[in-house]
Design a protein around this motif. Sequence first.
Motif, short mmCIF file in Angstrom:
data_model
loop_
_atom_site.label_atom_id
_atom_site.label_comp_id
_atom_site.label_asym_id
_atom_site.label_seq_id
_atom_site.Cartn_x
_atom_site.Cartn_y
_atom_site.Cartn_z
N SER A 112 -7.08 -4.53 -19.93
CA SER A 112 -6.95 -3.16 -20.44
C SER A 112 -7.01 -2.12 -19.33
O SER A 112 -6.36 -1.08 -19.40
CB SER A 112 -8.04 -2.89 -21.48
N THR A 113 -7.78 -2.37 -18.27
CA THR A 113 -7.86 -1.42 -17.17
C THR A 113 -6.52 -1.26 -16.47
O THR A 113 -6.18 -0.18 -15.99
CB THR A 113 -8.93 -1.86 -16.15
N LEU A 114 -5.74 -2.33 -16.41
CA LEU A 114 -4.43 -2.26 -15.76
C LEU A 114 -3.49 -1.32 -16.49
O LEU A 114 -2.61 -0.70 -15.87
CB LEU A 114 -3.82 -3.66 -15.68
N ILE A 115 -3.65 -1.20 -17.81
CA ILE A 115 -2.79 -0.30 -18.57
C ILE A 115 -3.01 1.14 -18.14
O ILE A 115 -2.07 1.94 -18.04
CB ILE A 115 -3.04 -0.47 -20.08
N ALA A 116 -4.25 1.50 -17.85
CA ALA A 116 -4.55 2.86 -17.40
C ALA A 116 -3.89 3.18 -16.06
O ALA A 116 -3.68 4.35 -15.74
CB ALA A 116 -6.06 3.05 -17.30
N PHE A 117 -3.55 2.15 -15.30
CA PHE A 117 -2.88 2.35 -14.01
C PHE A 117 -1.38 2.08 -14.10
O PHE A 117 -0.74 1.75 -13.10
CB PHE A 117 -3.53 1.46 -12.94
N HIS A 118 -0.86 2.19 -15.30
CA HIS A 118 0.57 2.06 -15.54
C HIS A 118 1.11 0.68 -15.12
O HIS A 118 2.18 0.56 -14.52
CB HIS A 118 1.34 3.16 -14.80
N GLN A 119 0.32 -0.35 -15.44
CA GLN A 119 0.74 -1.73 -15.20
C GLN A 119 0.68 -2.52 -16.51
O GLN A 119 -0.01 -3.54 -16.60
CB GLN A 119 -0.18 -2.38 -14.15
N ILE A 296 10.26 -10.32 -1.93
CA ILE A 296 10.32 -9.35 -0.82
C ILE A 296 9.41 -8.15 -1.11
O ILE A 296 8.52 -7.84 -0.29
CB ILE A 296 11.78 -8.92 -0.56
N PRO A 297 9.59 -7.42 -2.23
CA PRO A 297 8.64 -6.31 -2.50
C PRO A 297 7.22 -6.79 -2.74
O PRO A 297 6.27 -6.03 -2.52
CB PRO A 297 9.23 -5.65 -3.75
N ALA A 298 7.06 -8.04 -3.20
CA ALA A 298 5.71 -8.56 -3.41
C ALA A 298 4.92 -8.63 -2.10
O ALA A 298 3.68 -8.57 -2.12
CB ALA A 298 5.77 -9.95 -4.05
N ASN A 299 5.63 -8.76 -0.97
CA ASN A 299 4.95 -8.82 0.32
C ASN A 299 5.02 -7.52 1.10
O ASN A 299 4.17 -7.28 1.97
CB ASN A 299 5.55 -9.96 1.16
N ILE A 300 6.02 -6.70 0.80
CA ILE A 300 6.15 -5.43 1.53
C ILE A 300 5.20 -4.38 0.99
O ILE A 300 4.51 -3.68 1.75
CB ILE A 300 7.60 -4.93 1.47
N PRO A 409 2.05 -1.78 -6.52
CA PRO A 409 3.31 -2.24 -7.13
C PRO A 409 3.62 -3.70 -6.86
O PRO A 409 4.40 -4.32 -7.59
CB PRO A 409 4.36 -1.32 -6.48
N ALA A 410 3.01 -4.28 -5.83
CA ALA A 410 3.27 -5.69 -5.52
C ALA A 410 2.72 -6.63 -6.58
O ALA A 410 3.16 -7.78 -6.68
CB ALA A 410 2.69 -6.05 -4.15
N ALA A 411 1.74 -6.16 -7.37
CA ALA A 411 1.15 -7.04 -8.40
C ALA A 411 2.21 -7.46 -9.41
O ALA A 411 2.29 -8.64 -9.78
CB ALA A 411 0.00 -6.32 -9.08
N LEU A 412 3.01 -6.50 -9.88
CA LEU A 412 4.07 -6.83 -10.83
C LEU A 412 5.13 -7.71 -10.19
O LEU A 412 5.61 -8.67 -10.80
CB LEU A 412 4.69 -5.55 -11.38
N ALA A 413 5.50 -7.38 -8.94
CA ALA A 413 6.54 -8.17 -8.26
C ALA A 413 6.08 -9.61 -8.05
O ALA A 413 6.83 -10.56 -8.28
CB ALA A 413 6.88 -7.52 -6.92
N PHE A 414 4.81 -9.77 -7.63
CA PHE A 414 4.33 -11.13 -7.37
C PHE A 414 4.16 -11.91 -8.68
O PHE A 414 4.46 -13.11 -8.74
CB PHE A 414 3.00 -11.09 -6.63
N GLY A 415 3.68 -11.23 -9.73
CA GLY A 415 3.60 -11.90 -11.03
C GLY A 415 4.97 -12.35 -11.50
O GLY A 415 5.12 -13.43 -12.10
#
Length: 449
Positions: A112-119, A296-300, A409-415
């Motif tokens: 639920s905390t991730l939703i507050a950070f637009h994830q 690529i964005p997951a690591n950048i 933003p890398a969290a979404l890319a890596f997931g």
Amino acid sequence: MSQHWLPKRPTLTVNAPLVDQQPPETRTQRRRLRACHECDWVSALPPLKSGEKASCPRCSHVLVKRNRYPAQRSMALAIASLVALLLAVSYPFVSFSYSGVSNRIELSETASTLIAFHQPVVAIGVIMTIVVLPAVYLLGTLWLQFGLLRNDPLPFSRSTARSLSHLTPWMMADVFIIGALVSLIKVAGLADIELGLSFWAYCAFAILLLMTIQSIDADWMWFALEGEPLAPEGTQTGMSAAAQQLTSCPTCGLINRLSPSGKQHCVRCHERLHPRLPHSVQRTWALLTAATVMYIPANIYPIMTTTSLGNSSPSTIVGGIVELIQGGSWPIAAIIFVASIIVPVGKLFAMAWLCSVVNRSHALNAQTRTRLYRITEFIGRWSMVDVFVVAILVALIRADSLMTINPGPAALAFGSVVVLTMLAAMTFDPRLLWDAPKTQDDEAPPIRT
């Protein structure tokens, strides 16, 4: 020549429910045939005792694993797992204290905390894999086994049983526990950590969930639900099913005759059947390409940003590993390095190599390539450790201006990389590795049943 295997051992116990009294081998006098899901080799199942398993003679893939009292065992473990999960979501998970500021979180707050950070996508992935899908799986197991113990399957039992196998790869309670341990060790040197009842309950839940999955005897379960129709007339062992216009159901294992139209469902569980997964290599290449692009964005980009006393410090996956090494946390750095770098990159290269050589496979090296496929399929889900670490740290480290951690933003890319590589392994058909000219041993005269 036709052969019949007669039961040679007594039933388990006369007081047990019918589903637990007799394994399938003692209820039929005909040999039960299976086509391996990984190499397509047709073989006959031998009579099995509790704890024994039958493996494919060609590629060693486990066809059937027999458990004692499968319905009772699965139901008892499912109930225990649900009780542990209920405790895990009802009490505090973990708390920390830093310079007089403390915070306490529950299990659900990791999402639920991730939703507050637009994830929201990452949040949905976390809560689905650690709570929702495991709960659905356990409830389905209870529904299914309760009907079998009553000797009267409940409505929708066939659909429920078919769904269980599809849910298994996406339940990651064990991976979440590793992520929780990694995240807690990372902050243990900065703050005082206190583990709540929920943490220990979830550890117990992860173990019980694995035991529940292992306890389900799919072969016995499907036989108890729907019986077992005879294999198509003329089915021969010692050769591939595709060469006989046959295919094995990926869910219940029953051998079916392929329809000339190409559109067919299993006569026992109604799963969609294909001689080979349609466009398997093309779909796998597409998913691997998408995973490579997302890597690529997951690591950048930073996977999380730590703010301490007003100073923000973004951290990439590689940067976080370097920081752990510099801080002396070599074991944690090794876990993150393996899960976030070695596993996804290795899986991308391994699956790409399998796709590129699939048309040049032959029986001599198909065994090795099949083992490589099994490894890549097994390890893919463990890359989610880094995503779970971020989810836990973001929820836990909320000390106002003293220290906070925000997801990057890398969290979404890596997931996305983790999900795409898992899908790539699922869409790849390992039987393609064996669709090549046979060796002399493979061309031995088949045994007609």
